[in-house]
Design an enzyme around this catalytic site. Structure first.
Site, PDB file in Angstrom:
ATOM      1  N   ASP A 295      38.958  37.374  38.770  1.00  0.00           N
ATOM      2  CA  ASP A 295      40.405  37.477  38.855  1.00  0.00           C
ATOM      3  C   ASP A 295      41.007  37.016  37.533  1.00  0.00           C
ATOM      4  O   ASP A 295      40.307  36.534  36.647  1.00  0.00           O
ATOM      5  CB  ASP A 295      40.956  36.689  40.044  1.00  0.00           C
TER       6      ASP A 295
ATOM      7  N   ASP B 219      39.416  32.657  45.383  1.00  0.00           N
ATOM      8  CA  ASP B 219      39.943  31.320  45.654  1.00  0.00           C
ATOM      9  C   ASP B 219      40.682  31.199  46.979  1.00  0.00           C
ATOM     10  O   ASP B 219      40.909  30.093  47.458  1.00  0.00           O
ATOM     11  CB  ASP B 219      40.874  30.857  44.523  1.00  0.00           C
TER      12      ASP B 219
ATOM     13  N   ASP C 256      39.664  35.735  50.557  1.00  0.00           N
ATOM     14  CA  ASP C 256      38.582  36.094  49.636  1.00  0.00           C
ATOM     15  C   ASP C 256      37.205  35.781  50.211  1.00  0.00           C
ATOM     16  O   ASP C 256      36.188  36.258  49.696  1.00  0.00           O
ATOM     17  CB  ASP C 256      38.727  35.333  48.304  1.00  0.00           C
TER      18      ASP C 256
END
Length: 844
Positions: free
Chosen positions: A309, A581, A585
């Protein structure tokens, strides 16, 4: 029990230490590491030491009491070495267990700090947020839209809404229980029970028997050791029988058979493997990468794709408010000479601050709040005396949040909203022209790499609030542009990945223009179009597979879409490491070959689902983890080549004299002495070898590549076979050249043993690198190798010069002129070892 709720500062550190000493750690009774006594008992029961004890008894049967006692003394020395090595491995695992403990956010001494959950005590003030595991039983004092999944305790899958309670308590609806998952909202509560006294602890006694399963490489090693051991014992039995029948010396035959069994048994392999993996994980932890699952260490070297990310991984996760924009005004806070914030933008920043939590944990909210305190200082636009009535959190359907406030001066309620610009446009019910104008400005700000948020406000009469945000009559105020700079070490790390044949793709919820701008700064391929979550939803699996080959940027993706992307990449044969996180996820982290959670900003659920945890959340740490993964696997291969190579001449020198009618060349004491070289070389020298530069310039290894593959076994057998031929030649020549007499066999044995030991040192030096080293410049100095060499040479001197030890080894001092022969053979052997490394080998 709820005394801490009355104190906004929580406990002091001194109070916490005192209660921890009385109540004990906040942990459940789980399987404990091996005690020192148990470890010593397991080492003493290993086959190698049982064989040595049997040899000592045979020496006593032969009437060699002194030899028996000396042998047993060496046995205890080798046992002590094994004990130290395995204890080192245990300490590494204990350190990892401490690092992998769940974390808790608490208030102590008036400061918010993150501590290990095991350090919580009754009375601690704990802060909870979405995605956290409740670390202990809590009495809730402040609650904001809190829901908790209590299925771990009750079996009910529906989240349970929670509410705050008076200080006297208020039943289970105002309590959160250890181990349960926060699915929504935030809360602040006081610890009322820890460890075995918690609700989970009272029903969790069965956890005490949990034992971690062996890793694939450990299973492969155990199979190899078992097969070799069975073959060795069968061959040893045949040798003992043949020796007894041919010479009528049954005890000597049994001694020869046991010596051969000891020579064949690769008992150091399981110890080496355990030590490499545990120390590899420990070394990773020192680099701020926590390996929660040991198999992840061995798989890191096979990683072909990193899915990362943006925020906090490629960027610094230190948001700062850089730009404010309304329909009529704009302001840049990063000017060389900052000017005051225009009055026309005060309302925009005022309501942006009101849309944030007062106890901000999110980096964006922190940046907005800090900018408000700085830019609105001394104005009437900061409202410490306003009361929060309710809030509307973000949802997958609407990426915006609203907070409802009551002013002491107004009867109506005021609502502040912030979120994705398109969501704010939707809330404000703007027309197409105005929406397009705002979208163009969003595009321009995003192209500069800014994270863009929209802000709106509304007024609502006092009374019952509506069920959804859309029912408020919002007015659009403007846009905020927040900057999160790319970490300075990211471009170099991505270039290193590219050189290592590892592809990096970015998955983010940001605007496409922001994602592309950050990707360019980070060094990612930004030439091909980005794939948005909206586009992704329209693609079937076949079309998605075609797009994956060229797409490096995935933006505006939802967490559930990350799972689909991970599976699609795996279907293309990629070994995927993925960062995450959030709560949502967790499925993708589980599905990835290596799930990587953020240690600082990640949720506890994400950390528990992941195999690795980046304790400082940055991309360079992930590349470091890949580098260490390749190093562990490469060094394991070097150690196994050495183990195979060193066992071949030992086995041959134990077997061939019997077949050739010579006296025994190697005896148990010799095998034992060689173990003092082999074990430290494997577990100390090779484990400590640094990564060779070309290793990160080669493609990732195949995920199905075996540790004991053709390249490793063939190299070890060839190196060992060549050394065996040289040693047999030296021994035959010594028996022919040395003067006849009772001392000749002892002299020949001494020369052969010295040559074997010196050749082992040459074998260590040669195999410290995998490729062919043209000269000593390629080989970095190794303190571990220097200590092993110095200890080995000191041992040789003691064996040859101390008469009692020399007799135990069956040696006689040969003439001085003959000492050049072992040294010359060791140099010749090193040339042979290097020549074998020149041969082409698959599976590097």
């Amino acid at each position: 029990m709820t005394d801490a709720l009355a104190s906004p500062a929580g406990l002091t550190q001194a109070q916490a230490r005192q209660r921890l000493a009385i109540d004990g750690a906040n942990e459940l009774p789980v399987s404990k590491p091996r005690s020192l006594l148990r470890l010593a008992r397991e080492i003493a029961s290993e086959p190698m030491f049982l064989l040595l004890m049997a040899c000592g008894l045979i020496y006593l049967g032969l009437g060699s009491r002194r030899e028996a006692l000396m042998l047993l003394g060496f046995v205890f020395l080798v046992m002590a070495t094994s004990f130290v090595q395995q204890r080192r491995s245990e300490r590494s695992l204990e350190a990892l267990r401490e690092l992998s403990d769940p974390q808790a956010l608490v208030e102590r001494d008036g400061q918010v700090q993150r501590i290990a959950a095991r350090e919580l005590v009754v009375g601690d003030l704990v802060l909870l947020a979405e995605g956290d595991r409740v670390p202990a039983d809590l009495q809730l004092g402040e609650v904001a839209n809190l829901s908790v999944d209590e299925s771990l305790l009750t079996g009910e899958s529906a989240p349970v809404p929670k509410q705050s309670a008076p200080l006297a308590g208020g039943g289970t609806s105002s309590q959160a229980f250890a181990g349960c998952l926060v699915t929504q909202g935030t809360a602040r509560g006081s610890v009322i029970a820890t460890g075995a006294r918690s609700a989970l602890g009272r029903i969790g006694q069965s956890l005490a028997g949990i034992v971690a399963p062996p890793t694939p490489i450990q299973q492969e090693t155990r199979q190899v050791v078992k097969r070799v051991a069975l073959f060795g014992l069968a061959l040893a039995a045949l040798l003992a029988l043949a020796y007894g029948l041919a010479r009528g010396e049954w005890l000597q035959g049994l001694l020869a058979g046991l010596t051969l069994a000891m020579a064949i048994l690769p008992e150091e392999l399981p110890v080496v493997l355990s030590l490499f993996l545990s120390l590899g994980a420990w070394r990773l932890a020192r680099e701020k990468v926590l390996a929660r699952q040991i198999p992840a260490v061995e798989l890191l070297g096979a990683t072909t794709l990193l899915c990362v990310d943006k925020t906090g991984t490629l960027t610094a996760n230190r948001m700062a408010l850089r730009r404010l924009w309304s329909a009529d005004h704009g302001h840049d806070t990063a000017q060389a000479r900052p000017s005051p914030l225009p009055e026309a933008l005060h309302g925009l920043l005022e309501y942006a601050v009101l849309a944030c939590h007062r106890r901000a944990f999110d980096p964006m909210e922190t940046a907005i709040t800090e900018a408000g305190q700085r830019l609105l200082a001394g104005t009437e636009h900061l409202h410490a005396d306003w009361t929060l009535i309710d809030d509307y959190p973000l949802s997958p359907d609407l990426l915006a949040m609203s907070r409802v406030w009551r002013s002491p001066d107004l009867a109506a309620q005021l609502i502040a909203a912030k979120g994705a610009p398109e969501a704010i446009i939707d809330l404000c019910h703007l027309g197409a022209d105005q929406g397009a104008s705002i979208s163009n400005q969003v595009q321009a700000m995003a192209a500069d790499g800014l994270r863009v948020l929209g802000v709106a406000w509304a007024r609502f009469p006092a009374g019952d609030l509506p069920d959804q945000q859309h029912d408020f009559n919002f007015e659009f105020l403007g846009l905020l542009g927040l900057e999160d700079p790319v970490r300075p070490d990211v471009p170099q790390a991505i270039a290193e990945c590219r050189a290592a044949g590892i592809r990096v793709v970015m998955m983010t919820g940001d605007h496409p223009a922001t994602a592309v701008s950050v990707a360019r700064q980070a060094g990612l391929d930004a030439e091909t179009p980005a794939l948005t979550g909206v586009e992704l939803a329209t693609l079937d699996d076949a079309e998605l597979a075609r797009r994956l080959g060229s797409t490096h940027i995935f933006c505006r993706v939802q967490p559930e879409q990350k799972l689909r992307l991970v599976r699609a990449f795996q279907a293309r044969g990629e070994v995927v490491a993925m960062t995450g996180d959030g709560v949502n996820d967790a499925p993708a982290l589980k599905a990835a070959d290596i799930g990587v959670a953020m240690g600082a900003r990640g949720t506890e659920v994400a950390r528990q689902a992941a195999a690795l945890v980046l304790l400082n959340d940055d991309f360079a740490s992930l590349v470091t983890a890949v580098r260490y993964g390749r190093r562990v696997f490469a060094n394991l291969r070097k150690a196994i080549v050495f183990v195979v190579a060193v066992h071949v001449p030992i086995v041959g020198l134990s077997l061939m004299p019997v077949l050739l009618g010579w006296p025994l060349l190697l005896m148990p004491i010799h095998i034992l002495c060689l173990q003092l070289i082999i074990d430290p070389a494997c577990s100390v020298v090779f484990e400590a070898e640094s990564l060779e530069p070309e290793t990160m310039k080669a493609p990732p290894r195949r995920p199905d590549q075996r540790l004991f593959d053709q390249a490793v076994v063939a190299r070890g057998l060839l190196q060992g076979a060549g050394l065996l031929v040289m040693l047999l030649g030296l021994h035959a020549a010594a028996r022919a050249w040395l003067p006849e007499g009772p001392e000749r066999e002892g002299m020949a044995r001494a020369l052969s043993f010295v040559a074997l030991v010196l050749s082992n040192l040459a074998l260590i030096r040669t195999n410290r690198t995998w490729g062919f080293a043209a000269g000593p410049a390629r080989l970095k100095p190794s303190p571990q190798a220097a200590w092993v060499a110095a200890g080995t040479l000191a041992m040789l001197v003691a064996v040859l010069l101390i008469p009692m030890v020399r007799r135990l080894f069956g040696f006689e001092l040969p003439p001085p002129a003959t000492w050049l022969a072992p040294a010359g053979l060791a140099m010749l052997a090193m040339l042979w070892f290097k020549a074998v490394k020149r041969l082409p080998a698959r599976g590097r």
